[in-house]
Design a protein around this motif. Structure first.
Motif, PDB file in Angstrom:
ATOM      1  N   LEU A  18      -1.918   3.230  68.437  1.00  0.00           N
ATOM      2  CA  LEU A  18      -2.365   4.730  68.305  1.00  0.00           C
ATOM      3  C   LEU A  18      -2.961   4.906  67.255  1.00  0.00           C
ATOM      4  N   MET A  19      -2.314   4.518  66.161  1.00  0.00           N
ATOM      5  CA  MET A  19      -3.168   5.287  65.260  1.00  0.00           C
ATOM      6  C   MET A  19      -3.986   4.560  64.930  1.00  0.00           C
ATOM      7  N   SER A  20      -4.705   3.277  65.105  1.00  0.00           N
ATOM      8  CA  SER A  20      -6.439   2.837  65.227  1.00  0.00           C
ATOM      9  C   SER A  20      -7.370   4.031  66.560  1.00  0.00           C
ATOM     10  N   ALA A  21      -6.246   4.772  67.383  1.00  0.00           N
ATOM     11  CA  ALA A  21      -7.262   5.560  68.402  1.00  0.00           C
ATOM     12  C   ALA A  21      -7.451   6.984  67.409  1.00  0.00           C
ATOM     13  N   GLN A  22      -6.125   7.201  67.004  1.00  0.00           N
ATOM     14  CA  GLN A  22      -6.593   8.667  66.726  1.00  0.00           C
ATOM     15  C   GLN A  22      -7.879   8.781  65.635  1.00  0.00           C
ATOM     16  N   TYR A 273      -9.507   5.379  73.765  1.00  0.00           N
ATOM     17  CA  TYR A 273      -9.067   5.580  75.982  1.00  0.00           C
ATOM     18  C   TYR A 273      -7.497   4.315  75.989  1.00  0.00           C
ATOM     19  N   GLY A 274      -8.354   3.448  75.938  1.00  0.00           N
ATOM     20  CA  GLY A 274      -8.119   1.848  76.478  1.00  0.00           C
ATOM     21  C   GLY A 274      -6.293   1.330  75.107  1.00  0.00           C
ATOM     22  N   LEU A 275      -6.685   2.007  74.152  1.00  0.00           N
ATOM     23  CA  LEU A 275      -5.048   2.297  73.076  1.00  0.00           C
ATOM     24  C   LEU A 275      -4.492   2.639  73.485  1.00  0.00           C
TER      25      LEU A 275
END
Length: 409
Positions: A18-22, A273-275
């Motif tokens: 979630l952190m990586s996606a943001q 979006y995949g993450l």
């Protein structure tokens, strides 16, 4: 048949995803500011989504086959799930289309203020419908994070967040365009929450891999975006209203925008979006969307690095140089620049970190407990959400669903 009782990953990996996606979204704001020249935002979104859809469909087929699903991409039951998949795609369409429309009609600062409202919207829906237990500490954490983002954006120079398309509504003035911009940002934030909540319901059936949910949702969103862009192109007035500085028409794609488009296709749409969809299987909707408060921090860190290492100039320096050159040469200079983080960025970041810590700390032990009861209370959930008709309810003798009852997803 696939065994849905797969082992849960470590919570550290879920939070890292979630952190990586943001962080990717935050970086994308800077990439868009620097690398995307003025061209129609709906064309940008259509090119981005259509290319990302192809990559996601291919990836989902490979992943589904590797997971033992004989039908690959076409595993599952579209007869039962197509409506909720459509709603998930609608969320992506609303989020991406109306964000970039809002950027054109309003300002990047306004966009930055709206984005942290996503956790508030998501938490309100989840707690009101009983999908998550009400927790006052969590509500306070969300509000603290929201306040931190507001300080970063309004107190300082307006750090960009989200998926900025570069540039504001320059040349657009008046209350009506700004009002439409604010409405667009609300629809954008509502769409983000809708995608998280709807995709969670699809994942809970155990019939699809998470990347497959993302792929089919993106396919639906691409069709919606194509129809929307085509409709706008039929009216020169509407097209000009959305993008007053698109001098070469709605379908023109500048060659200089290709590197930035590649980043958005590979990283923002496909990877981020995949993450999010994968983590959505194991975390509550509030936690998934709560990480959006990291976007302005990621943008601020990258901007400071680019300015420190001399890759880009600070706008405060560039504007001073522009004023001197305009006085001497009587012409406008338009080199790109970046707003440098300031003390308000640091103050706001403290609030963001504090609020996010509270959100993580108050995460329910079984974030998806309400989803495991589908076999017993599907009809009640359908009445609450309105997503499906009664004859699309999951049959009690459905093998796939029966295998999920009482098990962790």
């Amino acid at each position: 048949m696939i065994n849905a009782n797969d082992s849960k990953p470590n919570k550290l990996f879920v939070n890292a995803a979630l952190m990586s996606a943001q962080i990717i979204f935050g970086i994308s704001a800077v990439v868009g500011t620097i690398g995307l020249p003025s061209f129609h935002p709906l064309t940008f979104a259509l090119v981005r989504e259509s290319n990302a859809t192809i990559l996601l469909l291919l990836a989902s087929h490979v992943v589904s086959k590797a997971a033992g699903r004989s039908g690959g991409l076409f595993s599952g039951s579209f007869k039962k799930d197509w409506k909720i998949i459509f709603v998930s795609g609608l969320g992506i369409f609303m989020s991406q289309a109306f964000y970039i429309v809002g950027i054109k009609l309003s300002t990047a600062v306004a966009a930055s203020v709206w984005q942290p409202s996503q956790p508030i919207i998501t938490a309100a829906v989840c707690m009101l419908l009983g999908w998550e237990p009400f927790n006052m500490k969590r509500v306070i954490g969300i509000l603290i994070a929201f306040l931190g983002c507001s300080i970063m954006v309004l107190g300082g120079s307006g750090t960009a967040t989200g998926e900025s398309l570069g540039g504001d509504a320059e040349g657009i003035s008046g209350a009506f365009p700004n009002l439409m911009g604010q409405v667009s940002f609300f629809v954008n934030c509502l769409g983000s929450s809708l995608y998280v909540l709807a995709s969670k319901r699809v994942i809970a059936t155990g019939r699809y891999e998470s990347v497959t949910v993302t792929a089919w949702s993106y396919l639906a969103a691409t069709f919606m975006m194509g129809i929307f862009a085509l409709t706008m192109s039929l009216s020169e007035t509407l097209s000009s209203f959305i993008c007053s500085d698109c001098e070469k028409g709605i379908w023109h794609v500048p060659s200089s925008a290709i590197p930035a488009l590649i980043w958005y296709i590979l990283m923002t749409s496909s990877t981020a979006y995949g993450l999010i969809t994968w983590a959505n299987k194991y975390a509550s909707g509030t936690l998934v969307i709560g990480y959006t408060v990291l976007q302005p921090m990621a943008s601020a860190v990258l901007i400071q690095m680019l300015i420190t290492f001399g890759v880009n100039e600070s706008c405060s320096v560039v504007e001073g140089a522009r004023s001197i050159l305009r006085e001497r040469l009587m012409e406008e200079i338009t080199e790109p620049c970046l707003d440098e983080p300031d003390k308000y960025t640091a103050m706001g970041a403290l609030g963001v970190v504090t609020g996010l810590f509270v959100i993580i700390w108050t995460e329910p032990k079984d974030a998806n407990s309400s989803l495991h009861k589908e076999g017993e209370s599907t009809k009640e959930e359908v009445e609450l959400t309105g997503f499906l008709d009664e004859h699309f309810l999951y049959d009690s003798d459905d093998d796939d669903l029966r295998s999920l009852e009482g098990q962790d997803l």
